[in-house]
Design an enzyme around this catalytic site. Structure first.
Site, PDB file in Angstrom:
ATOM      1  N   GLY A  51       0.818  -1.212   0.000  1.00 47.47           N
ATOM      2  CA  GLY A  51       0.000   0.000   0.000  1.00 47.47           C
ATOM      3  C   GLY A  51       0.848   1.256   0.000  1.00 47.47           C
ATOM      4  O   GLY A  51       2.076   1.201   0.150  1.00 47.47           O
ATOM      5  N   ASP A  52       0.199   2.395  -0.270  1.00 56.24           N
ATOM      6  CA  ASP A  52       0.850   3.711  -0.260  1.00 56.24           C
ATOM      7  C   ASP A  52       1.974   3.842  -1.284  1.00 56.24           C
ATOM      8  O   ASP A  52       2.940   4.578  -1.066  1.00 56.24           O
ATOM      9  CB  ASP A  52       1.394   4.044   1.145  1.00 56.24           C
ATOM     10  CG  ASP A  52       0.316   4.032   2.198  1.00 56.24           C
ATOM     11  OD1 ASP A  52      -0.829   4.400   1.869  1.00 56.24           O
ATOM     12  OD2 ASP A  52       0.604   3.640   3.347  1.00 56.24           O
ATOM     13  N   GLY A  58       8.566  12.683  -8.478  1.00 53.68           N
ATOM     14  CA  GLY A  58       8.073  13.673  -7.525  1.00 53.68           C
ATOM     15  C   GLY A  58       6.582  13.472  -7.338  1.00 53.68           C
ATOM     16  O   GLY A  58       5.945  12.763  -8.120  1.00 53.68           O
ATOM     17  N   PRO A  60       3.751   6.690  11.544  1.00 56.38           N
ATOM     18  CA  PRO A  60       5.001   6.584  10.782  1.00 56.38           C
ATOM     19  C   PRO A  60       5.015   5.263  10.030  1.00 56.38           C
ATOM     20  O   PRO A  60       4.650   4.232  10.584  1.00 56.38           O
ATOM     21  CB  PRO A  60       6.099   6.592  11.851  1.00 56.38           C
ATOM     22  CG  PRO A  60       5.441   6.866  13.151  1.00 56.38           C
ATOM     23  CD  PRO A  60       3.956   6.712  12.991  1.00 56.38           C
ATOM     24  N   GLY A  86       1.606   5.047  -4.328  1.00 55.37           N
ATOM     25  CA  GLY A  86       1.389   6.171  -5.249  1.00 55.37           C
ATOM     26  C   GLY A  86       0.293   5.862  -6.263  1.00 55.37           C
ATOM     27  O   GLY A  86       0.261   6.422  -7.355  1.00 55.37           O
ATOM     28  N   LYS A  87      -0.652   4.988  -5.855  1.00 54.66           N
ATOM     29  CA  LYS A  87      -1.748   4.618  -6.762  1.00 54.66           C
ATOM     30  C   LYS A  87      -2.599   5.836  -7.123  1.00 54.66           C
ATOM     31  O   LYS A  87      -3.036   5.987  -8.260  1.00 54.66           O
ATOM     32  CB  LYS A  87      -2.638   3.545  -6.103  1.00 54.66           C
ATOM     33  CG  LYS A  87      -1.891   2.254  -5.788  1.00 54.66           C
ATOM     34  CD  LYS A  87      -2.760   1.268  -5.028  1.00 54.66           C
ATOM     35  CE  LYS A  87      -3.124   1.717  -3.637  1.00 54.66           C
ATOM     36  NZ  LYS A  87      -1.978   1.794  -2.699  1.00 54.66           N
ATOM     37  N   GLN A 129      -4.897  -0.415  -1.182  1.00 56.03           N
ATOM     38  CA  GLN A 129      -3.971  -1.364  -0.527  1.00 56.03           C
ATOM     39  C   GLN A 129      -2.937  -1.916  -1.530  1.00 56.03           C
ATOM     40  O   GLN A 129      -2.614  -1.230  -2.486  1.00 56.03           O
ATOM     41  CB  GLN A 129      -4.726  -2.500   0.159  1.00 56.03           C
ATOM     42  CG  GLN A 129      -5.523  -2.067   1.381  1.00 56.03           C
ATOM     43  CD  GLN A 129      -6.884  -1.481   1.067  1.00 56.03           C
ATOM     44  OE1 GLN A 129      -7.661  -2.060   0.356  1.00 56.03           O
ATOM     45  NE2 GLN A 129      -7.185  -0.319   1.608  1.00 56.03           N
ATOM     46  N   GLY A 158      -5.814   5.761   1.701  1.00 53.71           N
ATOM     47  CA  GLY A 158      -5.580   7.206   1.652  1.00 53.71           C
ATOM     48  C   GLY A 158      -4.756   7.481   0.417  1.00 53.71           C
ATOM     49  O   GLY A 158      -3.628   7.024   0.316  1.00 53.71           O
ATOM     50  N   HIS A 159      -5.343   8.147  -0.570  1.00 58.54           N
ATOM     51  CA  HIS A 159      -4.664   8.370  -1.848  1.00 58.54           C
ATOM     52  C   HIS A 159      -4.412   9.867  -2.038  1.00 58.54           C
ATOM     53  O   HIS A 159      -5.335  10.664  -1.943  1.00 58.54           O
ATOM     54  CB  HIS A 159      -5.503   7.808  -2.994  1.00 58.54           C
ATOM     55  CG  HIS A 159      -5.658   6.310  -2.931  1.00 58.54           C
ATOM     56  ND1 HIS A 159      -6.307   5.575  -3.873  1.00 58.54           N
ATOM     57  CD2 HIS A 159      -5.212   5.409  -2.010  1.00 58.54           C
ATOM     58  CE1 HIS A 159      -6.259   4.286  -3.552  1.00 58.54           C
ATOM     59  NE2 HIS A 159      -5.617   4.165  -2.415  1.00 58.54           N
ATOM     60  N   ASP A 185      13.136   9.841  -6.818  1.00 62.85           N
ATOM     61  CA  ASP A 185      13.794  11.050  -6.273  1.00 62.85           C
ATOM     62  C   ASP A 185      14.189  10.868  -4.810  1.00 62.85           C
ATOM     63  O   ASP A 185      15.142  11.486  -4.328  1.00 62.85           O
ATOM     64  CB  ASP A 185      12.863  12.271  -6.425  1.00 62.85           C
ATOM     65  CG  ASP A 185      11.480  12.029  -5.799  1.00 62.85           C
ATOM     66  OD1 ASP A 185      10.875  10.975  -6.091  1.00 62.85           O
ATOM     67  OD2 ASP A 185      11.025  12.876  -5.012  1.00 62.85           O
ATOM     68  N   SER A 205       8.297   7.799 -11.778  1.00 61.97           N
ATOM     69  CA  SER A 205       7.809   8.971 -11.056  1.00 61.97           C
ATOM     70  C   SER A 205       8.943   9.594 -10.259  1.00 61.97           C
ATOM     71  O   SER A 205       9.645   8.912  -9.513  1.00 61.97           O
ATOM     72  CB  SER A 205       6.649   8.558 -10.147  1.00 61.97           C
ATOM     73  OG  SER A 205       6.223   9.638  -9.371  1.00 61.97           O
TER      74      SER A 205
HETATM   75  P1  GDP Z   1      -1.470   5.484  -2.452  1.00 58.33           P
HETATM   76  O1  GDP Z   1      -2.176   5.061  -1.221  1.00 58.33           O
HETATM   77  O2  GDP Z   1      -0.863   4.330  -3.184  1.00 58.33           O
HETATM   78  O3  GDP Z   1      -2.281   6.357  -3.352  1.00 58.33           O
HETATM   79  O4  GDP Z   1      -0.226   6.366  -1.959  1.00 58.33           O
HETATM   80  P2  GDP Z   1      -0.265   7.514  -0.826  1.00 58.33           P
HETATM   81  O5  GDP Z   1      -0.870   8.728  -1.422  1.00 58.33           O
HETATM   82  O6  GDP Z   1      -0.819   7.003   0.437  1.00 58.33           O
HETATM   83  O7  GDP Z   1       1.292   7.706  -0.570  1.00 58.33           O
HETATM   84  C1  GDP Z   1       2.174   8.055  -1.577  1.00 58.33           C
HETATM   85  C2  GDP Z   1       2.851   9.372  -1.192  1.00 58.33           C
HETATM   86  O8  GDP Z   1       3.959   9.597  -2.034  1.00 58.33           O
HETATM   87  C3  GDP Z   1       1.948  10.578  -1.377  1.00 58.33           C
HETATM   88  O9  GDP Z   1       2.281  11.523  -0.393  1.00 58.33           O
HETATM   89  C4  GDP Z   1       2.328  11.095  -2.759  1.00 58.33           C
HETATM   90  O10 GDP Z   1       2.077  12.480  -2.916  1.00 58.33           O
HETATM   91  C5  GDP Z   1       3.794  10.809  -2.777  1.00 58.33           C
HETATM   92  N1  GDP Z   1       4.380  10.516  -4.093  1.00 58.33           N
HETATM   93  C6  GDP Z   1       3.875   9.791  -5.113  1.00 58.33           C
HETATM   94  N2  GDP Z   1       4.796   9.656  -6.094  1.00 58.33           N
HETATM   95  C7  GDP Z   1       5.905  10.302  -5.684  1.00 58.33           C
HETATM   96  C8  GDP Z   1       7.221  10.482  -6.239  1.00 58.33           C
HETATM   97  O11 GDP Z   1       7.566  10.003  -7.307  1.00 58.33           O
HETATM   98  N3  GDP Z   1       8.115  11.195  -5.477  1.00 58.33           N
HETATM   99  C9  GDP Z   1       7.789  11.722  -4.271  1.00 58.33           C
HETATM  100  N4  GDP Z   1       8.715  12.412  -3.611  1.00 58.33           N
HETATM  101  N5  GDP Z   1       6.563  11.555  -3.726  1.00 58.33           N
HETATM  102  C10 GDP Z   1       5.656  10.845  -4.405  1.00 58.33           C
HETATM  103  P1  IMO Z   2      -3.774   2.578   0.441  1.00 59.95           P
HETATM  104  O1  IMO Z   2      -4.922   2.368  -0.525  1.00 59.95           O
HETATM  105  C1  IMO Z   2      -1.257   1.037   3.601  1.00 59.95           C
HETATM  106  C2  IMO Z   2      -3.039  -1.898   6.306  1.00 59.95           C
HETATM  107  C3  IMO Z   2      -3.153  -1.505   7.762  1.00 59.95           C
HETATM  108  C4  IMO Z   2      -3.002  -2.873   8.408  1.00 59.95           C
HETATM  109  C5  IMO Z   2      -3.764  -3.785   7.475  1.00 59.95           C
HETATM  110  C6  IMO Z   2      -5.196  -4.061   7.883  1.00 59.95           C
HETATM  111  O2  IMO Z   2      -3.652   3.976   0.910  1.00 59.95           O
HETATM  112  O3  IMO Z   2      -2.531   2.013  -0.119  1.00 59.95           O
HETATM  113  P2  IMO Z   2      -7.422  -2.631   7.870  1.00 59.95           P
HETATM  114  O4  IMO Z   2      -7.742  -1.312   8.460  1.00 59.95           O
HETATM  115  O5  IMO Z   2      -7.588  -2.698   6.390  1.00 59.95           O
HETATM  116  O6  IMO Z   2      -8.098  -3.773   8.556  1.00 59.95           O
HETATM  117  O7  IMO Z   2      -5.856  -2.839   8.172  1.00 59.95           O
HETATM  118  O8  IMO Z   2      -3.755  -3.123   6.214  1.00 59.95           O
HETATM  119  N1  IMO Z   2      -3.647  -0.988   5.324  1.00 59.95           N
HETATM  120  C7  IMO Z   2      -2.958  -0.146   4.548  1.00 59.95           C
HETATM  121  N2  IMO Z   2      -1.645   0.152   4.535  1.00 59.95           N
HETATM  122  N3  IMO Z   2      -2.079   1.611   2.711  1.00 59.95           N
HETATM  123  C8  IMO Z   2      -3.396   1.304   2.684  1.00 59.95           C
HETATM  124  O9  IMO Z   2      -4.230   1.749   1.739  1.00 59.95           O
HETATM  125  C9  IMO Z   2      -3.899   0.417   3.661  1.00 59.95           C
HETATM  126  N4  IMO Z   2      -5.120  -0.066   3.950  1.00 59.95           N
HETATM  127  C10 IMO Z   2      -4.963  -0.932   4.947  1.00 59.95           C
HETATM  128  O10 IMO Z   2      -2.132  -0.632   8.145  1.00 59.95           O
HETATM  129  O11 IMO Z   2      -1.666  -3.307   8.397  1.00 59.95           O
HETATM  130 MG    MG Z   3      -2.217   5.464   0.837  1.00 61.71          MG
END
Ligand code: GDP
Ligand code: IMO
Ligand code: MG
Length: 433
Positions: A15-16, A423, A306, A18-19, A226, A43-44, A335, A421
């Site tokens: 997860g997280d 930035g 964190p 950069g989807k 995720q 959280g996107h 980056d 990517s």
């Molecule tokens: P998602 O859940 O997959 O949509 O990702 P999140 O938004 O939770 O976390 C990705 C974080 O990385 C966000 O704060 C984006 O703004 C940031 N981000 C995405 N691509 C890049 C990149 O290429 N460089 C940097 N520095 N930040 C990025």
């Molecule tokens: P995005 O779409 C990162 C993690 C939680 C935990 C596990 C189960 O932003 O990438 P839950 O609340 O779903 O029962 O938690 O999954 N988790 C994520 N970690 N990005 C997410 O979504 C997540 N959605 C759930 O931290 O380990």
């Molecule tokens: Mg996220």
């Protein structure tokens, strides 16, 4: 890249990755952007110019008035969160063109209370949930006493169903977990009927809408939440979430049989982050971890926690390529690795002396997994102006060591990296042609 009728964006790690950024990047060329699973555990983040948008339920195509946003059947919907997200966007001048599946399940307040109790009970075998009620709502769906979005606009049915669901959940909360629970069934009924009234104009049979659009050659972007290792069937169980996120789930969560060729883009950071509990073979601890976390601003979009960080894990990516059938990979946040010196990549695990290249199902093996690294030379820090220049010139003019890193990954996982990517901004993206 954009001539495709159907593109799927999936998380390739934990997860997280950069989807949201990549969904937003392509959404301008799509008729429908569809969330097909997950809930507001997601959280996107989208960054366009100096504007930052953080979305939890509304698809990341919402910034384009041309794209219809769909919350599909496989999503679990907390109406309070959804309504506040709609209001926030409206305050910023964006009026979502939104459709919500009447079959999607509703996160009820007792699910959130249940999540608290579950986390305590599961302890080290838990996942470190976001406490948004995801596991309990998914469980209620399977028990077959869940509440669906369409029930919120059918008062009699809602009342009938709520009796069973409320009794079941509140007894577990109070009698099994020993937690207090004070909201009465009447309070919940009134509150949620109110949400139904507010959401009524968006609620529809999205499956028929999408199927008709598909027949009329409209284009679709499915936005996963995720990531691979959080998938409840294929991820690091039990340290997962409770709705499937692999690309194959779009037909369950979207409700249409898409018998066309798909572009399936896995999104991976150039390193790994993980928020929550589980073994994490390539985790960087101490100062190295802290430095990367700070540099990458790795703090949860949903919970602010964190994020744990570590080196890129090709065992994990190999599994994503295989299970989701990736046609492409997007490599994000290159980056952030800049200026760190040599870079390690985990190519396999050492499990009790045995070299393992595919993700083990066994928790004992995954706990014992030690990363086997190869080391590649890094690249220097880059200013915003340099990034803009790189974006203008494209992949061929990137620093040699970025190209080496990219090519090393491609060779080891058998998937082309077609997006780079550099930035967080929409503009800081290179599509390799
Ligand atoms: P998602 O859940 O997959 O949509 O990702 P999140 O938004 O939770 O976390 C990705 C974080 O990385 C966000 O704060 C984006 O703004 C940031 N981000 C995405 N691509 C890049 C990149 O290429 N460089 C940097 N520095 N930040 C990025
Ligand atoms: P995005 O779409 C990162 C993690 C939680 C935990 C596990 C189960 O932003 O990438 P839950 O609340 O779903 O029962 O938690 O999954 N988790 C994520 N970690 N990005 C997410 O979504 C997540 N959605 C759930 O931290 O380990
Ligand atoms: Mg996220």
């Amino acid at each position: 890249m954009n001539s495709q009728q159907l593109t799927v964006i999936v998380g390739a790690q934990w997860g997280d990755e950069g989807k949201g950024k990549i969904t937003d990047f392509f959404a301008g060329n799509c008729d429908y952007v569809v969330r097909y699973q997950g809930g507001n555990n997601a959280g996107h983040t989208l960054v366009v110019g100096d504007q930052v948008y953080k979305l939890h339920l509304i698809p990341s195509g919402v910034l384009y008035p041309s794209a219809i946003s769909v919350i599909g059947t496989g999503v679990v919907v907390d109406p309070r969160v959804l309504l506040s997200e709609i209001t926030e966007l409206q305050k910023r001048g964006i009026n979502p063109r939104l459709l919500i599946s009447e079959r999607a399940h509703v996160i009820m307040p007792y699910h959130i209370a249940m999540d608290e109790g579950l986390s305590k009970l599961q302890g080290e075998l838990g996942a470190g949930s976001t406490k948004r009620g995801i596991a309990p709502v998914a469980a209620d769906k399977m028990y077959r006493h869940g509440i669906r979005v369409g029930d919120l606009i059918e008062p009699e049915i809602f009342k009938e169903k709520l009796k069973t669901a409320y009794a079941f959940n509140t007894q577990i909360i109070t009698k099994v977990f020993g937690l207090p629970y004070s909201a009465s069934i009447d309070e919940i009924y009134q509150e949620y009927i109110g949400y139904g009234e507010q959401l009524k104009k968006y609620i529809t049979d999205t499956e028929v809408e999408l199927a008709n659009a598909y027949r009329n050659n409209k284009s679709f972007l499915f936005e996963g939440a995720q990531g691979m290792s959080l998938d409840p069937d294929h991820g690091v169980y039990p340290h997962t979430t409770s709705t499937n996120n692999i690309a194959g789930y779009i037909e369950v969560g979207g409700g249409v049989g898409f018998n066309c060729q798909k572009k399936i883009i896995g999104i991976a950071k150039a390193y790994v982050s993980r928020v929550g509990t589980s073994p994490f073979p390539t985790e960087l601890l101490g100062d190295d971890g802290e430095n990367l976390r700070k540099k990458g601003n790795e703090y949860g979009t949903t919970t602010g926690r964190p994020r744990r960080v570590g080196w890129l894990d090709l065992v994990q990516l190999r599994q994503t390529v295989r299970v989701s059938g990736l046609t492409d990979l997007a490599l994000m946040k290159l980056d952030i690795l800049a200026g760190l010196g040599d870079i390690k990549i985990c190519v396999a695990y050492d499990v009790n002396g045995e070299r393992v290249e595919e993700m083990p199902a066994s928790l004992a093996k995954f706990r014992a997994a030690k990363p086997i690294y190869e080391t590649l030379p890094g690249w220097s820090d880059m200013s915003e102006t340099q990034v803009a220049e790189m974006v203008k010139n494209g992949f061929k003019d990137l620093p040699t060591n970025i190209k080496k890193y990219t090519e090393f990954i491609e060779k080891n996982i058998g998937c082309k990296i077609s997006i780079i990517s550099l930035g967080p901004k929409r503009s800081e993206t290179i599509v390799r042609t």
